[in-house]
Write a protein that holds these residues in place. Sequence first.
Motif, PDB file in Angstrom:
ATOM      1  N   ALA A 127       3.144   1.847  -7.637  1.00 52.39           N
ATOM      2  CA  ALA A 127       2.646   0.520  -7.277  1.00 52.39           C
ATOM      3  C   ALA A 127       2.043  -0.240  -8.452  1.00 52.39           C
ATOM      4  O   ALA A 127       2.201  -1.452  -8.558  1.00 52.39           O
ATOM      5  N   SER A 128       1.375   0.468  -9.371  1.00 51.40           N
ATOM      6  CA  SER A 128       0.715  -0.220 -10.490  1.00 51.40           C
ATOM      7  C   SER A 128       1.709  -0.835 -11.462  1.00 51.40           C
ATOM      8  O   SER A 128       1.333  -1.657 -12.299  1.00 51.40           O
ATOM      9  N   LEU A 129       2.992  -0.435 -11.375  1.00 56.18           N
ATOM     10  CA  LEU A 129       4.026  -0.960 -12.274  1.00 56.18           C
ATOM     11  C   LEU A 129       4.891  -2.016 -11.613  1.00 56.18           C
ATOM     12  O   LEU A 129       5.837  -2.516 -12.221  1.00 56.18           O
ATOM     13  N   ASN A 130       4.577  -2.373 -10.372  1.00 53.40           N
ATOM     14  CA  ASN A 130       5.405  -3.324  -9.643  1.00 53.40           C
ATOM     15  C   ASN A 130       5.496  -4.674 -10.364  1.00 53.40           C
ATOM     16  O   ASN A 130       4.498  -5.317 -10.637  1.00 53.40           O
ATOM     17  N   GLY A 131       6.726  -5.075 -10.711  1.00 48.01           N
ATOM     18  CA  GLY A 131       6.949  -6.351 -11.386  1.00 48.01           C
ATOM     19  C   GLY A 131       6.581  -6.359 -12.851  1.00 48.01           C
ATOM     20  O   GLY A 131       6.535  -7.428 -13.468  1.00 48.01           O
ATOM     21  N   PRO A 245     -14.972  -2.555 -14.734  1.00 48.60           N
ATOM     22  CA  PRO A 245     -13.906  -3.215 -13.968  1.00 48.60           C
ATOM     23  C   PRO A 245     -13.323  -4.372 -14.787  1.00 48.60           C
ATOM     24  O   PRO A 245     -14.070  -5.167 -15.362  1.00 48.60           O
ATOM     25  N   ILE A 246     -11.993  -4.441 -14.843  1.00 48.48           N
ATOM     26  CA  ILE A 246     -11.309  -5.379 -15.740  1.00 48.48           C
ATOM     27  C   ILE A 246     -10.760  -6.592 -14.976  1.00 48.48           C
ATOM     28  O   ILE A 246     -10.107  -6.440 -13.944  1.00 48.48           O
ATOM     29  N   ASN A 262       0.717  -2.129 -20.719  1.00 47.79           N
ATOM     30  CA  ASN A 262      -0.241  -1.548 -21.650  1.00 47.79           C
ATOM     31  C   ASN A 262      -1.421  -0.937 -20.902  1.00 47.79           C
ATOM     32  O   ASN A 262      -1.850   0.189 -21.180  1.00 47.79           O
ATOM     33  N   LEU A 263      -1.939  -1.664 -19.925  1.00 48.75           N
ATOM     34  CA  LEU A 263      -3.075  -1.174 -19.152  1.00 48.75           C
ATOM     35  C   LEU A 263      -2.698   0.030 -18.291  1.00 48.75           C
ATOM     36  O   LEU A 263      -3.465   0.984 -18.161  1.00 48.75           O
ATOM     37  N   ALA A 264      -1.495  -0.013 -17.726  1.00 46.09           N
ATOM     38  CA  ALA A 264      -1.056   1.079 -16.850  1.00 46.09           C
ATOM     39  C   ALA A 264      -0.997   2.403 -17.588  1.00 46.09           C
ATOM     40  O   ALA A 264      -1.457   3.440 -17.091  1.00 46.09           O
ATOM     41  N   VAL A 265      -0.421   2.403 -18.791  1.00 49.89           N
ATOM     42  CA  VAL A 265      -0.272   3.678 -19.512  1.00 49.89           C
ATOM     43  C   VAL A 265      -1.598   4.174 -20.085  1.00 49.89           C
ATOM     44  O   VAL A 265      -1.705   5.338 -20.453  1.00 49.89           O
ATOM     45  N   HIS A 266      -2.599   3.322 -20.126  1.00 43.42           N
ATOM     46  CA  HIS A 266      -3.919   3.751 -20.572  1.00 43.42           C
ATOM     47  C   HIS A 266      -4.821   4.107 -19.390  1.00 43.42           C
ATOM     48  O   HIS A 266      -6.040   4.252 -19.538  1.00 43.42           O
ATOM     49  N   GLY A 267      -4.217   4.228 -18.204  1.00 44.93           N
ATOM     50  CA  GLY A 267      -4.992   4.592 -17.027  1.00 44.93           C
ATOM     51  C   GLY A 267      -5.831   3.466 -16.484  1.00 44.93           C
ATOM     52  O   GLY A 267      -6.814   3.686 -15.770  1.00 44.93           O
ATOM     53  N   LEU A 268      -5.468   2.227 -16.803  1.00 46.52           N
ATOM     54  CA  LEU A 268      -6.227   1.054 -16.370  1.00 46.52           C
ATOM     55  C   LEU A 268      -5.391   0.173 -15.445  1.00 46.52           C
ATOM     56  O   LEU A 268      -5.535  -1.046 -15.414  1.00 46.52           O
ATOM     57  N   GLY A 269      -4.501   0.815 -14.688  1.00 43.98           N
ATOM     58  CA  GLY A 269      -3.550   0.082 -13.858  1.00 43.98           C
ATOM     59  C   GLY A 269      -4.151  -0.675 -12.700  1.00 43.98           C
ATOM     60  O   GLY A 269      -3.499  -1.541 -12.104  1.00 43.98           O
ATOM     61  N   SER A 271      -6.500  -2.790 -12.900  1.00 38.20           N
ATOM     62  CA  SER A 271      -7.116  -4.011 -13.437  1.00 38.20           C
ATOM     63  C   SER A 271      -6.652  -5.233 -12.653  1.00 38.20           C
ATOM     64  O   SER A 271      -5.547  -5.272 -12.106  1.00 38.20           O
ATOM     65  N   ASP A 272      -7.494  -6.244 -12.605  1.00 40.28           N
ATOM     66  CA  ASP A 272      -7.194  -7.480 -11.868  1.00 40.28           C
ATOM     67  C   ASP A 272      -6.837  -8.592 -12.855  1.00 40.28           C
ATOM     68  O   ASP A 272      -7.708  -9.205 -13.454  1.00 40.28           O
ATOM     69  N   LEU A 273      -5.535  -8.845 -13.018  1.00 36.90           N
ATOM     70  CA  LEU A 273      -5.083  -9.943 -13.883  1.00 36.90           C
ATOM     71  C   LEU A 273      -4.707 -11.170 -13.069  1.00 36.90           C
ATOM     72  O   LEU A 273      -3.927 -12.013 -13.501  1.00 36.90           O
ATOM     73  N   GLY A 274      -5.290 -11.280 -11.883  1.00 34.99           N
ATOM     74  CA  GLY A 274      -5.013 -12.424 -11.036  1.00 34.99           C
ATOM     75  C   GLY A 274      -3.714 -12.255 -10.268  1.00 34.99           C
ATOM     76  O   GLY A 274      -2.945 -11.324 -10.496  1.00 34.99           O
ATOM     77  N   GLU A 275      -3.456 -13.163  -9.370  1.00 33.98           N
ATOM     78  CA  GLU A 275      -2.247 -13.086  -8.557  1.00 33.98           C
ATOM     79  C   GLU A 275      -1.008 -13.501  -9.326  1.00 33.98           C
ATOM     80  O   GLU A 275       0.107 -13.111  -8.988  1.00 33.98           O
TER      81      GLU A 275
END
Length: 536
Positions: A127-131, A245-246, A262-269, A271-275
């Motif tokens: 799910a963290s890699l969706n899109g 929290p990011i 980048n965030l996903a592979v660092h275990g920060l998947g 994170s909230d980068l907005g919609e």
Amino acid sequence: MTEEDFKKTLWDTANALRGSVSAAEYKYPVLGLVFLKYVSDMFDAQAEVIRSRLADPKSDIYMDDEAIRAEAEQEFVTDRSFYDADNVFWVPKEAHYSHLLKGAAAAGKDLPNQLNAAMRAIEKENASLNGVLYRQFDQLELAPGTLASLMAKVAELKFDPGKHGSRDIFGEVYEYFLGEFARAEGAQAGEFYTPKSVVNLLVELLAPFRGKIYDPCCGSGGMFVQSAQFKEAHARKLGKKGDLPIYGQEMMAATRRLAKMNLAVHGLGDSDLGETYGSTFNNDQHPKLRADYILANPPFNISNWGGDKLTEDPRWTYGIPPKNNANYAWLQHMLARLSTHGRAGIVLANGSMTTNTSGEGQIRKMMIAADVVECMVALPGQLFSNTQIPVCLWFLTKDKKAGVNGAIDRTGQTLFIDARKMGSLQLSRTMIGFSDEEIHRIAQTYHRWRGTEFVDDGEHEDEPGFCKSADYAEIEKHGFVLTPGRYVGAAEVEDDDEAFEEKMQQLTGQLSELFAKGNALEDEVRRQLGRVGYEV
């Protein structure tokens, strides 16, 4: 090969894509393939972890019967719960790098479609890699065999968590590629990449450890990754647990995907980068956010930021920013998103410290009067691949009192640091970077001045030519200009007569040696000319 040799070889191979694909585009398929290799290697490594646990008497899933253990292996290594538990991405068989590489040559023209399908399959399972992943391999206009050759070269890179931290080595490769792409792209580089030494300097001064962190123009996410690494390092040093929290936003859709990967592979998947992607000014994804830390490298001096439609915006507490330059819009946006005790570190062009055009001088005066400018750092030029102009760092806060942000009350004061003479040509013939020692010196100057928990030792002292703590009256005397050079003055020159005499003797001796060598050379020239019949 050393890791540096390998990365350069990989870059040179990837560079072969140029000619048919622009630098601005080919970073996406290359980074996509590197990522695919990474998740496949981690998947395989986790399978080995599961097998070793089954054979380890101290493990909670140990099985001493070999036949039963062999049967369990088949089941456990295909049970995704064992992968999810250790935050390892699930990779379907048809999407595994080795499977794709094995059939790459035979796939021919269908290889791009197979890669697209593999990326979709991984996104579907995680799910963290969706899109997030690159899925436009079929749109690359490449010569036959080019993509398969690139895959073969990427296959040489081994991600092994047993030999090195997998996230660390991927992050290193990813960072290297982003830097190389930035240099290749030139003018467009600032859209997605901030040089690592600049990021490190911001992070070391701001010291994000516990609280919400925000970047309104996050690019490829470097500020977040480095902040998380700072948090982990200092959690071990201080014996405390950090929490960050990011929150972020990025205007470019493709760059936003780079950041999420980048965030996903660092275990920060999470994170909230907005919609969605979009302009922070006209489509703010976090209007109610109040961040404890803000780190940002906004695009410098942009004129087409939509200011003509935002004249009534409540973010402009200190004055309406000019329509033809967003610098003071960025500063005020970040102040509006700060919590009561929050602090912000922002990279801007040097002109922001002195400009008086279009009301910017008045806005700066109001900010200083409101006591929200905490520290100013002047940096040298040649730090960025896309511009040679020197830049500065603004550090803003709404709380200079003793307490949350430091043990020393700095109400009514601003720290000025002049680091223009620091840095060296580390990255290329035209780009400089800061050493770890230089970053530490600048950061410790701030932390001593503020009295934070990150101080190594000692108390703050103004240092001519480098740092100065100035009050409102002094800043007013300088016409509210915030250039550190105005305040720190010139470095003191030691008045040491003995040292001077010693130096003069040394120079005089060297000069005498040079004269003697010159006389000997002149005699030799005369002798040689005499041998061939010339008299001098």
